[in-house]
Design an enzyme around this catalytic site. Structure first.
Site, mmCIF file in Angstrom:
data_model
loop_
_atom_site.group_PDB
_atom_site.id
_atom_site.type_symbol
_atom_site.label_atom_id
_atom_site.label_comp_id
_atom_site.label_asym_id
_atom_site.label_seq_id
_atom_site.Cartn_x
_atom_site.Cartn_y
_atom_site.Cartn_z
ATOM 1 N N ARG A 50 9.972 9.517 1.102
ATOM 2 C CA ARG A 50 9.952 8.267 1.840
ATOM 3 C C ARG A 50 10.672 8.438 3.180
ATOM 4 N NH1 ARG A 50 7.145 3.658 2.663
ATOM 5 N NH2 ARG A 50 8.276 1.740 2.312
ATOM 6 N N THR A 99 -2.154 3.426 3.462
ATOM 7 C CA THR A 99 -1.673 4.226 2.367
ATOM 8 C C THR A 99 -2.872 4.856 1.686
ATOM 9 O OG1 THR A 99 0.149 2.679 2.126
ATOM 10 C CG2 THR A 99 -0.369 4.028 0.215
ATOM 11 N N THR A 142 1.578 7.471 2.989
ATOM 12 C CA THR A 142 1.316 6.337 3.869
ATOM 13 C C THR A 142 1.910 6.525 5.258
ATOM 14 O OG1 THR A 142 1.521 3.904 4.017
ATOM 15 C CG2 THR A 142 3.423 5.114 3.180
ATOM 16 N N VAL A 143 1.311 5.822 6.232
ATOM 17 C CA VAL A 143 1.968 5.575 7.520
ATOM 18 C C VAL A 143 2.214 4.072 7.661
ATOM 19 C CG1 VAL A 143 1.113 7.619 8.728
ATOM 20 C CG2 VAL A 143 -0.283 5.521 8.723
ATOM 21 N N ASN A 144 2.066 3.353 6.557
ATOM 22 C CA ASN A 144 2.200 1.905 6.406
ATOM 23 C C ASN A 144 0.925 1.194 6.856
ATOM 24 O OD1 ASN A 144 3.561 -0.319 5.413
ATOM 25 N ND2 ASN A 144 4.536 -0.791 7.361
ATOM 26 N N SER A 181 9.245 0.381 -1.182
ATOM 27 C CA SER A 181 7.818 0.689 -1.123
ATOM 28 C C SER A 181 7.102 0.140 -2.348
ATOM 29 C CB SER A 181 7.607 2.207 -1.060
ATOM 30 O OG SER A 181 6.235 2.533 -1.183
ATOM 31 N N SER A 182 5.818 -0.146 -2.175
ATOM 32 C CA SER A 182 4.977 -0.555 -3.302
ATOM 33 C C SER A 182 4.233 0.623 -3.920
ATOM 34 C CB SER A 182 3.956 -1.604 -2.832
ATOM 35 O OG SER A 182 4.588 -2.783 -2.402
#
EC number: 2.3.2.2
Length: 580
Positions: free
Chosen positions: A103, A391, A409-411, A462-463
């Site tokens: 992360r 993501t 991810t990069v969001n 984060s999810s």
């Protein structure tokens, strides 16, 4: 039989890119394949092929998953890449579990109120531009995973992706759509405009070739010099220089200080299964477990047979309860206390008792789990068997017994929209996953509290929910998803459909989904959900928000009777599952 070409035509023909339920059903029969040596599933066929090629070259599932991940950083940059972060969950052939936290981290100069102007939070600052960028962690995590559990060298999985970036590839429908929707924002940054848009600033169309020479060079330098070039060399220096010139706070020292963390995987039980999830700063592992614990109090197959939205209603109710807890309790466990009691079976029974199977309930606030002062990563007491010592998701497994779930991810789409000139690499906007101000929703509408406030060096909540399922102590399913907070509920619904309803994996992934995240108090449903079911949910008091699609899921399963792997990609977007 529905072919892949027919699927693409159906996607193009339907409004908002949604498929009717019977289209999903047809695809299930046509798109399920099995393999003996291993399988890989991703959202992009070129990335899937890279993973399979790694297997073919003597690599294992870890090599395959990481080869697919770095390739997605070329062909799926709107979702993930080396400018972002990841969670890697591995079950090795020897039975050892490994959770690698890649992360992103907040820069050293970050501060709690850095997005507050004149007393008010300004969400745009955390979503687009230099202040939105956290220190990337994906590359360090991939290198660590290869070193601990892979067979191939980093250069062997990175160089093919470098070659692909240089050669170029034809944009698929999804990439072209995302590029068009963000072209105006990308054009604000010269590096992004030069790398991803045409000379006149317009977006490439589906089928047109995108070449990325700067990204190819970045990958080539990593292949040649290793991750030090990225974290302690030229790349970090280039980013720092750009940030200083453009009002950012990310420095070369932040890159040099970055370290992936090996965490203890989150292990819980659900009926006859053992669920391996990712611990905080993932909220997914905790809340998938929490929701399964609640669902364990009900006979889900019977509710599904009842129809009239009975199962969907129950799912919505447990989602609300879990997301209310998420908003208050979850954060980086190195900075905030994340109570073990969230996944306590007794706490789940207490929450489940609040659910009315006939009507929607108002969840006014978070719950109060037992042992709230005991961090979820504290050494478990002897009588606590629950925990043992925009993501993308990649699912991979091999015949040796290696299973991998990577969510990267990069969001949001194209992250911060920044590419530092000369690098070709999209930088994340992961700072928006912090609570930039208590009660202020982020880009996904999620609300957070002090546990997820901005602090230097902290990892945002984060999810991402990479998950592996064991039966009789042997892995037989890995699943994960993309789509912000819907990641958690997607994984939950696939697990329910496979473990409780005994649906084929392809059917479980394709089935219409629902999503509730407590705030806003509305139930999102896919438009493919039958109208009678939607009406029944409304009759129970749910406020309905119908949407074209909820997330994108990938999964791999294994049948011990036939010794065969099944790979499934989500039919909501182009993708592929392949194997050997």
């Amino acid at each position: 039989m529905l072919t892949r070409r027919d699927l693409l035509r159906a996607l193009a023909a339907t409004s908002a890119g949604t498929l009717a339920a019977n289209t999903f059903a047809s695809l299930r029969a046509a798109d399920t394949q099995t393999w003996q040596r291993g399988a890989v599933a991703t959202v992009q066929p070129l990335a899937t092929k890279a993973g399979v090629n790694a297997l073919r070259q003597g690599g294992n599932a870890v090599d395959a998953a990481i080869a697919a991940a770095v390739t997605l950083g070329v062909v799926d940059q709107h979702n993930s890449g080396l400018g972002g972060g990841c969670f890697i969950l591995i079950r090795q052939a020897n039975g050892k579990l490994l959770a690698i936290d890649g992360r992103e981290t907040a820069p050293a100069k970050a501060s709690r109120d850095m997005y507050v102007r004149d007393g008010k939070a300004v969400p745009a600052l955390s979503q687009t531009g230099p202040l939105a960028v956290a220190t990337p962690g994906a590359l360090a995590a991939y290198a660590l995973a290869l070193n601990k559990a892979g067979k191939l060298k980093l250069a062997e999985v990175v160089q093919p992706a470098a070659d692909l970036a240089a050669k170029g590839f034809a944009l698929d429908r999804n990439y072209a759509r995302k590029l068009k929707s963000t072209a105006d924002k990308l054009a604000q940054f010269p590096g992004s405009k030069g790398a991803l848009l045409k000379a006149d600033g317009t977006a490439y169309e589906e089928g047109e070739t995108l070449k990325q020479p700067d990204l190819a060079r970045t990958y080539q330098q990593i292949a040649k010099h290793g991750i030090d070039w990225f974290y302690r060399g030229e790349f970090a220096a280039m980013v720092e220089a750009w940030m200083k010139a453009n009002g950012g706070i990310l420095t070369a020292a932040d890159f040099a200080a970055y370290q992936p963390i090996v965490r203890e995987p989150l292990q819980t039980t659900y009926r006859d299964y053992r669920i391996i999830g990712f611990p905080p700063p993932s909220s997914g592992g905790v809340h998938v477990a929490q929701m399964l614990n609640m669902l364990e109090q009900f006979e889900l197959a019977d509710l599904n047979k009842q129809g009239r939205g009975a199962l969907e209603h129950l799912l919505a109710e447990v989602m609300k309860l879990a997301f209310a807890d998420r908003a208050y309790w979850l954060g980086d466990p190195d900075f905030a206390n994340v109570p073990r009691g969230l996944i306590d079976k007794a706490y789940a029974r207490e929450l489940a008792a609040k659910i009315d199977l006939n009507k929607a309930s108002e969840v006014k606030s978070y719950g109060r789990p037992p042992r709230a002062t005991e961090n979820i990563f504290a050494k478990p007491p002897a009588d606590a068997p629950i925990i043992d010592k925009h993501t993308t998701h990649i699912a991979a497994a091999d015949a040796e017994g290696n299973w991998v779930a990577i969510t990267a991810t990069v969001n949001t789409t194209f992250g911060s929209k920044i590419i530092v000139p000369g690098t070709g690499l999209v930088l994340n906007n992961e700072m928006d996953d912090f609570s930039i101000s208590p009660g202020q929703p982020n880009a996904f509408g999620l609300i957070g509290a002090e546990a997820n406030a901005v602090q230097p060096g902290k990892r945002p909540l984060s999810s991402m929910s990479p998950t592996i399922v064991l039966r009789d102590n042997q892995p037989f399913l890995t699943v994960g998803a993309a789509g912000g907070p819907t990641i958690i509920t997607q994984v939950l619904q696939v697990l329910v459909r496979v473990l409780d309803l005994h649906q084929p994996l392809s059917e479980a992934v394709a089935a219409p989904r629902v999503h509730h995240q407590w705030r806003p108090d509305e139930l999102r449903v896919e438009q493919s959900l039958p109208a009678a079911t939607v009406a029944a949910l409304q009759d129970r008091g749910h406020k309905i928000d119908a949407t074209a699609g909820i997330g994108v899921c990938q999964a791999v399963s294994f049948d011990p009777a036939t010794k065969a792997f099944t790979g499934v990609h989500d039919p909501r977007v182009p993708g592929s599952a392949e194997g050997l």
